[in-house]
Design an enzyme around this catalytic site. Structure first.
Site, PDB file in Angstrom:
ATOM      1  N   HIS A 413       0.956  -0.974   0.259  1.00 42.60           N
ATOM      2  CA  HIS A 413      -0.377  -0.023   0.218  1.00 42.60           C
ATOM      3  C   HIS A 413       0.967   1.218   0.314  1.00 42.60           C
ATOM      4  O   HIS A 413       1.821   1.325   0.891  1.00 42.60           O
ATOM      5  CB  HIS A 413      -0.726  -0.350   1.501  1.00 42.60           C
ATOM      6  CG  HIS A 413      -2.428   0.616   1.229  1.00 42.60           C
ATOM      7  ND1 HIS A 413      -2.140   2.072   2.031  1.00 42.60           N
ATOM      8  CD2 HIS A 413      -2.655   1.690   0.296  1.00 42.60           C
ATOM      9  CE1 HIS A 413      -2.917   3.294   1.792  1.00 42.60           C
ATOM     10  NE2 HIS A 413      -3.461   2.740   0.687  1.00 42.60           N
ATOM     11  N   HIS A 414       0.404   1.864  -0.989  1.00 39.39           N
ATOM     12  CA  HIS A 414       1.523   3.478  -1.212  1.00 39.39           C
ATOM     13  C   HIS A 414       0.131   4.241  -0.347  1.00 39.39           C
ATOM     14  O   HIS A 414       0.053   4.717  -1.932  1.00 39.39           O
ATOM     15  CB  HIS A 414       1.773   3.612  -2.253  1.00 39.39           C
ATOM     16  CG  HIS A 414       2.892   3.000  -2.358  1.00 39.39           C
ATOM     17  ND1 HIS A 414       3.730   1.986  -3.418  1.00 39.39           N
ATOM     18  CD2 HIS A 414       3.900   1.631  -1.733  1.00 39.39           C
ATOM     19  CE1 HIS A 414       4.885   1.530  -3.591  1.00 39.39           C
ATOM     20  NE2 HIS A 414       4.920   1.538  -2.588  1.00 39.39           N
ATOM     21  N   GLU A 415      -0.006   5.351   0.412  1.00 34.82           N
ATOM     22  CA  GLU A 415      -0.625   5.895  -0.016  1.00 34.82           C
ATOM     23  C   GLU A 415      -0.056   7.682  -0.223  1.00 34.82           C
ATOM     24  O   GLU A 415       0.994   8.258   1.003  1.00 34.82           O
ATOM     25  CB  GLU A 415      -1.875   6.576   1.732  1.00 34.82           C
ATOM     26  CG  GLU A 415      -2.631   7.542   1.582  1.00 34.82           C
ATOM     27  CD  GLU A 415      -3.514   8.113   0.699  1.00 34.82           C
ATOM     28  OE1 GLU A 415      -4.209   7.345   0.410  1.00 34.82           O
ATOM     29  OE2 GLU A 415      -2.682   8.825   0.169  1.00 34.82           O
ATOM     30  N   HIS A 483      -6.252   4.039  -5.956  1.00 33.34           N
ATOM     31  CA  HIS A 483      -7.566   5.368  -5.839  1.00 33.34           C
ATOM     32  C   HIS A 483      -7.642   6.417  -5.989  1.00 33.34           C
ATOM     33  O   HIS A 483      -6.129   7.218  -6.169  1.00 33.34           O
ATOM     34  CB  HIS A 483      -8.122   4.887  -4.198  1.00 33.34           C
ATOM     35  CG  HIS A 483      -8.564   3.470  -4.005  1.00 33.34           C
ATOM     36  ND1 HIS A 483      -9.075   3.348  -2.901  1.00 33.34           N
ATOM     37  CD2 HIS A 483      -8.177   2.181  -4.656  1.00 33.34           C
ATOM     38  CE1 HIS A 483      -9.862   1.851  -3.255  1.00 33.34           C
ATOM     39  NE2 HIS A 483      -8.807   1.155  -3.597  1.00 33.34           N
ATOM     40  N   GLU A 484      -8.506   7.386  -5.401  1.00 35.17           N
ATOM     41  CA  GLU A 484      -8.400   8.741  -5.919  1.00 35.17           C
ATOM     42  C   GLU A 484      -7.664   8.180  -7.255  1.00 35.17           C
ATOM     43  O   GLU A 484      -6.824   9.293  -7.702  1.00 35.17           O
ATOM     44  CB  GLU A 484      -8.106   9.802  -4.832  1.00 35.17           C
ATOM     45  CG  GLU A 484      -8.636  10.050  -3.550  1.00 35.17           C
ATOM     46  CD  GLU A 484      -8.382   8.313  -2.866  1.00 35.17           C
ATOM     47  OE1 GLU A 484      -7.185   7.429  -2.715  1.00 35.17           O
ATOM     48  OE2 GLU A 484      -9.173   7.942  -2.461  1.00 35.17           O
ATOM     49  N   GLU A 502      -9.843   2.432  -7.720  1.00 35.61           N
ATOM     50  CA  GLU A 502     -11.233   3.109  -7.405  1.00 35.61           C
ATOM     51  C   GLU A 502     -11.595   4.156  -8.217  1.00 35.61           C
ATOM     52  O   GLU A 502     -12.548   3.715  -9.207  1.00 35.61           O
ATOM     53  CB  GLU A 502     -11.169   3.878  -6.187  1.00 35.61           C
ATOM     54  CG  GLU A 502     -12.316   4.355  -5.375  1.00 35.61           C
ATOM     55  CD  GLU A 502     -12.239   5.079  -3.703  1.00 35.61           C
ATOM     56  OE1 GLU A 502     -12.424   4.866  -3.131  1.00 35.61           O
ATOM     57  OE2 GLU A 502     -11.174   5.708  -4.259  1.00 35.61           O
ATOM     58  N   GLU A 508     -16.479   2.122   1.453  1.00 31.87           N
ATOM     59  CA  GLU A 508     -15.676   2.667   2.252  1.00 31.87           C
ATOM     60  C   GLU A 508     -17.178   3.981   2.933  1.00 31.87           C
ATOM     61  O   GLU A 508     -17.065   4.197   4.201  1.00 31.87           O
ATOM     62  CB  GLU A 508     -15.063   3.226   1.996  1.00 31.87           C
ATOM     63  CG  GLU A 508     -14.091   4.342   1.417  1.00 31.87           C
ATOM     64  CD  GLU A 508     -13.326   5.097   0.987  1.00 31.87           C
ATOM     65  OE1 GLU A 508     -12.101   4.017   0.836  1.00 31.87           O
ATOM     66  OE2 GLU A 508     -12.748   5.953   0.027  1.00 31.87           O
TER      67      GLU A 508
HETATM   68  C1  NOJ Z   1      -8.950   6.229   0.251  1.00 29.50           C
HETATM   69  C2  NOJ Z   1      -8.651   5.084  -0.307  1.00 29.50           C
HETATM   70  O1  NOJ Z   1     -10.558   4.631  -1.281  1.00 29.50           O
HETATM   71  C3  NOJ Z   1      -9.232   3.854   1.035  1.00 29.50           C
HETATM   72  O2  NOJ Z   1      -9.715   2.938   0.806  1.00 29.50           O
HETATM   73  C4  NOJ Z   1      -7.610   3.594   1.818  1.00 29.50           C
HETATM   74  O3  NOJ Z   1      -8.206   2.907   3.264  1.00 29.50           O
HETATM   75  C5  NOJ Z   1      -7.735   5.750   2.183  1.00 29.50           C
HETATM   76  N1  NOJ Z   1      -7.484   6.056   1.009  1.00 29.50           N
HETATM   77  C6  NOJ Z   1      -6.191   5.052   3.037  1.00 29.50           C
HETATM   78  O4  NOJ Z   1      -5.573   5.009   1.651  1.00 29.50           O
HETATM   79 CA    CA Z   2     -11.931   6.515  -2.058  1.00 34.60          CA
END
Ligand code: NOJ
Ligand code: CA
Length: 704
Positions: A413-415, A483-484, A502, A508
């Site tokens: 996971h890379h936020e 995502h985003e 996404e 969520e």
């Molecule tokens: C938004 C993402 O849609 C979600 O799946 C994720 O858990 C959070 N950001 C944190 O990165």
């Molecule tokens: Ca999202």
């Protein structure tokens, strides 16, 4: 019109034609007809007909530029030609194995009559399922670099369609769909969910795919294909004229919206045309308009179901962050960790064990790396996230070794928190770390306002960020689920490691949206809008629908059977079993469906459906030849007939049926579910009742 068609048939079936210049085109099955022309002022324009009915009235094509005169009029046709094309290509994984790519093409070369004599080509492709066209800016003496301030592609419609739309937000697609007449679209007054970290709706415009249903049964969907080094296109609405016009996503940092050196091509502008809703889902127009696979062998990625340290954070059971503190400019474990951290070695091992036991191939781990103390809502996010350093209670070596022993893959996971410079700088080391540990999939995230300031998620700058990240990841045998994200435009054909994304209001929101969550109709709209663009990481499979022990004021607004059906209705080569381990373990019967259901398909059959009401999809699993069926409905209960004629000849199947119980209802009784096992064959026909917000899931396995 008849004579016209005759002429076109001759023109498209012979390599040359006596009528000059060629400006008309028909689909291979002759249902769709397109005519290009240049009016008396030299304005390029086009029209589209379906079965002799006008779909797009005369609509003009052109551009505005920052430092030079517009492409508006004054053009003449230098040359034009048509050609036919027919191939069948194979998806490495996907909704189907074989994809027919059959179209007729018209290529028009235009030149300005004025002294600049600039050139512009327009290429149209007409398929049985719709139309795609793009602009080509060829290499030329008097035009070296284009600073596009606006693209002026018109889509003038002929009726006031029922329209399923989300606002033309430059920053986010995570909105609920509105259903209104085209003439009643009012995107600027759309009520935006307050939980969204960023949003920008400057015009009365919609994002694509936008899907329209006519009183005459005509179904249209507008979108784009092959979005590369260009801005995302929103469609500005003219409610009085019943028309859309391209409105590109811009930037606060430049007057232009797109900057390109010639030669270059724009993305394809697409119009999917169908006589019924199911045909929209079976359309391959978007992927077909993309270039073939440039990555070669991608067998290092395997489609999989996955669980993850994820829903527990959204429910508030655990946290992403560990509770580090900044000491002398360094994130430091000062011993004050709040003990709610989710991504611990021990917790992840629990998910690995559960996944291994239940035929689930992956485990996503969010919150494993340092930086989560300062992500959402902070201005200074550059330099915060670190994509190689785990928190002290997460042992990457131990977890990946354990997972390997159990035959499960850890999903990275890379936020990025939309801090693009920080992410770009670390990409090579971050993907190399994944390669070292044998991790082949990353979920990336872009929550928050884009850094550098003034850029938007869907503008040219970010389109390049998303595409370049995926291209770089492929070098390390890493597949990307963003995502985003930027919207899907079929680029997965060219770069199959773009596996999913996404780009919609996902599950969520049911945990924290504060606006009642996703209504029961949500996925019955998504299937005919967002899903036409490509795979969706929706994260289905919530069994504890009301989760009162965590959040009393939030819930999922479907029945349990509906949640199961989503594994078949939604396509994605990574499909999450999103709920907590303990919630699955408490419900072994419905869990069997998640255990059995496929994620990679050789065939799709959309059995029935109406946009925003219901849909039933059957998919054939590649590996086994077994079939799976999913059906969902909106807030209305309904009876559906399932005709099993899609099954193989002379084959008996065991059908395990998961259906809404007699008193099932998305709100009153969402957990009421019934199970039944029967034998079915190709000649079976069965009736089912879907509850309000309900669903139906069937696994249909071959019997020896
Ligand atoms: C938004 C993402 O849609 C979600 O799946 C994720 O858990 C959070 N950001 C944190 O990165
Ligand atoms: Ca999202």
């Amino acid at each position: 019109m008849k004579i016209r068609f005759l002429l076109i048939v001759i023109c498209t079936s012979l390599s040359s034609c006596w009528a000059e210049p060629e400006t008309v085109l028909v689909s291979p099955n002759e249902n769709i007809f397109l005519e290009f022309s240049v009016d008396e002022k030299g304005k390029p324009q086009y029209e589209v007909f379906f079965k002799n009915k006008a779909i797009i009235k005369t609509s003009t094509l052109g551009f505005d530029f920052e430092n030079t005169t517009s492409f508006l009029d004054g053009f003449e046709v230098l040359n034009s030609e048509t050609k036919a094309f027919n191939e069948t290509w194979q998806m490495p994984w996907g909704e189907q194995l074989d994809v027919v790519n059959h179209y007729n093409e018209l290529r028009v070369e235009l030149q300005e009559k004025s002294e600049l004599k600039r050139k512009l080509n327009i290429v149209f492709k007409v398929y049985n399922d719709g139309v795609g066209f793009r602009y080509e800016f060829p290499e030329q003496e008097n035009f070296k670099e284009a600073f596009i301030t606006e693209e002026n592609t018109e889509f003038n419609l002929t009726q006031d369609y029922k329209t399923f739309w989300i606002p033309g937000d430059w920053d986010i697609y995570e909105h609920l769909y509105s259903t209104t007449k085209l003439s009643e679209i009012d995107a600027k007054n759309y009520k935006v969910n307050s939980a969204l970290a960023q949003t920008s709706i400057p015009e009365n415009a919609v994002n694509t795919p936008v899907t329209l249903v006519g009183k005459d049964g005509i179904h249209l969907s507008f979108h784009e294909a092959a979005l590369i080094d260009y801005s995302g296109m929103t469609l500005k609405v003219n409610p009085k004229n019943l028309s859309f016009k391209s409105n590109l996503v811009g930037s606060r940092n430049t007057a232009y919206k797109v900057k390109r050196t010639l030669p270059f091509n724009t993305p394809w502008r697409t119009i999917q045309i169908a006589e019924n809703a199911p045909d929209l889902i079976e359309s391959n127009l978007i992927v077909n308009l993309n270039e073939p696979n440039k990555l070669g062998d991608v067998s290092w990625f395997k489609p999989m179901k996955y669980t993850g340290v994820w829903w527990e954070m959204h429910l508030g059971k655990s946290s992403w962050d560990y509770g580090m503190e900044m000491v002398d400019g360094k994130w430091t474990d000062t011993g004050k960790a709040h003990r709610k951290h989710g991504a611990t070695t021990q917790n992840v091992k629990r998910f690995i064990d559960f996944s291994a036991k239940n035929n689930i191939g992956g485990v996503l781990v969010e919150g494993w790396n340092t930086g989560w103390e300062r992500w959402i809502g902070f201005e200074d996010r550059e330099g915060v996230f670190d994509f190689v350093t785990p928190y002290p209670d997460y042992n990457l070596d131990e977890v990946t070794t354990y997972a390997k022993q159990k035959g499960v893959e850890i999903i990275m996971h890379h936020e990025t928190s939309a801090a693009t410079a920080t992410y770009e700088k670390q990409q090579d080391t971050a993907y190399a770390l994944m390669q070292k540990y044998g991790m082949h999939a990353v979920k990336s995230g872009y929550v928050g306002k884009i850094l550098p300031k003034g850029e938007f998620h869907h503008g040219q700058y970010m389109v390049n960020q998303y595409n370049n990240a995926a291209i770089k990841a492929a070098k390390y045998q890493v597949a990307v689920n963003a995502h985003e994200p930027i919207k899907a435009t079929g680029l997965r054909r060219t770069y199959p490691n773009i596996i999913s994304r996404e780009g919609l209001r996902g599950q969520e929101f049911n945990a924290w949206s504060g606006d009642g969550g996703n209504p029961p109709e949500h996925l019955s709209i998504v299937a005919f809008t967002r899903m036409l663009a490509g795979p969706i990481d929706f994260t289905p499979g919530i069994f504890n629908i009301k989760f009162n022990e965590y959040k009393k004021n939030n819930q999922v607004n479907t029945t349990l059977a509906h949640q199961l059906a989503l594994y078949v209705v939604i396509y994605s080569p990574v499909q999450m079993a999103a709920d907590l381990v303990e919630h699955y373990e408490a419900n072994p019967k419905p869990l069997e469906f998640i255990k059995d259901v496929g994620v990679d398909w050789s065939k799709i059959k959309v059995l029935n459906g109406e946009v925003g009401e219901f849909v039933t999809i059957a998919r054939k699993e590649r590996k086994t030849g077994n079939w799976f069926l999913g059906s969902i409905t909106d807030e209305n209960s309904r009876k559906i007939k399932v005709d099993f004629s899609f099954l193989d000849e002379n084959q008996k199947y065991e059908a395990k049926i998961y259906k809404d119980g007699k008193s099932a209802h998305w709100n009153e009784n969402p957990l009421d579910i019934e199970f039944e096992t029967i034998e079915v064959t190709k000649s079976s026909k069965l009736d089912f009742k879907l509850a309000e917000g309900g669903g139906l899931a069937i696994s249909i396995k071959k019997k020896d």
